[in-house]
Design a protein around this motif. Structure first.
Motif, PDB file in Angstrom:
ATOM      1  N   PHE A  66      38.617  27.855  32.597  1.00 19.50           N
ATOM      2  CA  PHE A  66      39.487  28.952  32.815  1.00 19.50           C
ATOM      3  C   PHE A  66      40.914  28.212  33.899  1.00 19.50           C
ATOM      4  N   VAL A  68      43.989  30.253  36.734  1.00 18.08           N
ATOM      5  CA  VAL A  68      44.057  31.494  37.414  1.00 18.08           C
ATOM      6  C   VAL A  68      45.638  31.866  37.351  1.00 18.08           C
ATOM      7  N   ASP A  69      45.807  32.890  36.839  1.00 21.58           N
ATOM      8  CA  ASP A  69      47.223  33.641  36.849  1.00 21.58           C
ATOM      9  C   ASP A  69      47.278  34.372  38.138  1.00 21.58           C
ATOM     10  N   ASN A  81      47.075  30.843  28.877  1.00 22.21           N
ATOM     11  CA  ASN A  81      45.766  31.123  28.143  1.00 22.21           C
ATOM     12  C   ASN A  81      45.659  30.654  26.593  1.00 22.21           C
ATOM     13  N   SER A 100      42.771  34.384  32.064  1.00 20.89           N
ATOM     14  CA  SER A 100      42.921  34.964  33.283  1.00 20.89           C
ATOM     15  C   SER A 100      44.374  35.584  33.224  1.00 20.89           C
ATOM     16  N   ILE A 124      36.732  36.668  31.494  1.00 22.43           N
ATOM     17  CA  ILE A 124      37.980  36.805  32.244  1.00 22.43           C
ATOM     18  C   ILE A 124      37.562  36.309  33.742  1.00 22.43           C
ATOM     19  N   LYS A 125      38.468  35.506  34.378  1.00 22.34           N
ATOM     20  CA  LYS A 125      38.178  35.024  35.625  1.00 22.34           C
ATOM     21  C   LYS A 125      39.251  35.684  36.756  1.00 22.34           C
ATOM     22  N   PHE A 126      38.794  35.816  37.865  1.00 26.75           N
ATOM     23  CA  PHE A 126      39.748  36.388  38.928  1.00 26.75           C
ATOM     24  C   PHE A 126      39.527  36.031  40.172  1.00 26.75           C
ATOM     25  N   HIS A 127      40.754  35.408  40.901  1.00 22.26           N
ATOM     26  CA  HIS A 127      40.519  35.023  42.312  1.00 22.26           C
ATOM     27  C   HIS A 127      41.355  35.994  43.213  1.00 22.26           C
ATOM     28  N   GLN A 131      45.170  35.808  43.984  1.00 19.71           N
ATOM     29  CA  GLN A 131      46.013  36.563  43.130  1.00 19.71           C
ATOM     30  C   GLN A 131      46.461  37.974  44.206  1.00 19.71           C
TER      31      GLN A 131
END
Length: 294
Positions: A66, A68-69, A81, A100, A124-127, A131
């Motif tokens: 993945f 990170v957007d 993506n 993302s 789905i990946k979150f930071h 973000q």
């Protein structure tokens, strides 16, 4: 449901970063990349998706990949993506793609995410710190609604981050947004959503253990740290109450599976727990054992 031969795999790494696209565009602004390299005393070359696939294939492993957007928070264009989905389609035996989507994109982002799952994205990946959102502030809820509906997991960075470390004001990165206790609210609001808390959650390890113990669909991935540095309470819970809910993750390419596994082999983990951590728990958490709908 995938091109994976689960029986042939020795392990599933649930945490591998895509740091560069096919045109040399990096996933983060140069200042963040440089600060992170200095923080970790690392000087690695960002592998392409093809190189990542070859690396894991050689080791008979699969990897969740993945980016990170965080375009709204950083002004930096995210890696596509679609490019990640295309690469995973070319290497279905080893790559498990996660999308993302910047939570700031709201309902539009939710529609984008839905289409990405249709293309083969498996989660789905979150930071939150990068973000710029709190997991329980509802900005990501349109995305989480889709994830819960479609039965794909949400992976959240938790704990401290090396991104922005040493820059004035930490580069604007707010560590508190990645406190794992914020995910307790998410687990309440989305009871059927599989949530993976990434990393030993320094300085909030006890909070992460509490949430994962209390909420049945919350897991912990063990990426970002060499196992020899794991807090003792994390090892204790991995050997007991959370033996079915901790997952092998490396943080490739910053930490390689080779290094992680070498240190994990010396960790005091019960023999019957090791295969769960390395593969079995991930198969369940990622839904890899589910059959395709006709």
């Amino acid at each position: 449901m995938t091109g994976l031969d689960l029986d042939a795999l020795t392990a599933i790494d649930v945490h591998a970063h895509v740091e560069v696209d096919g045109h040399g565009h990096l996933s983060l602004p140069d200042t963040f990349v440089e600060a992170s390299a200095a923080y970790f005393a690392a000087d690695h070359r960002a592998p392409t998706l093809g190189e990542t696939a070859a690396y894991y294939r050689e080791r008979r492993m699969a990897a969740v990949v993945f980016t990170v957007d965080a375009e709204s928070a950083t002004g930096h264009r995210a890696i596509s993506n679609d490019e990640i989905a295309d690469a995973a389609a070319e290497h279905p035996d080893v790559l498990i793609p996660f999308a993302s989507v910047d939570p700031a994109k709201g309902r539009t982002g939710a529609r984008i995410f839905r289409s990405l799952v249709d293309r083969g994205m498996r989660g789905i990946k979150f930071h939150p710190s990068v973000q710029g959102f709190a997991p329980n502030d509802r900005s990501a809820y349109p995305l989480l609604e889709v994830a819960e509906e479609l039965g794909v997991p949400a992976l959240f960075h938790t704990g401290q981050t090396g991104i922005g470390a040493g820059l004035p004001g930490g580069g604007g990165i707010r560590l508190g947004l990645s406190n794992p206790m914020l995910l307790d609210d998410v687990a309440v609001d989305f009871p059927d959503l599989t949530i993976i808390m990434a990393h030993p959650s320094f300085p909030w390890q006890d909070e992460a253990l509490a949430v994962a113990t209390h909420k049945p669909k919350v897991y912990i991935d063990l990426s970002g740290w060499s196992p020899k540095y794991f807090p003792p309470q994390l090892v204790r819970y991995a050997n007991s109450l959370l033996q079915d809910k901790v997952l092998f993750g490396s943080d490739y390419p910053l930490i390689t599976p080779d290094r992680w596994l070498a240190d994990f082999a010396r960790l005091e983990i019960k023999d019957h727990v090791r295969p769960k951590v390395l593969k079995g728990n991930a198969v369940r958490a990622l839904g890899l054992d589910r059959k395709e709908k006709p």
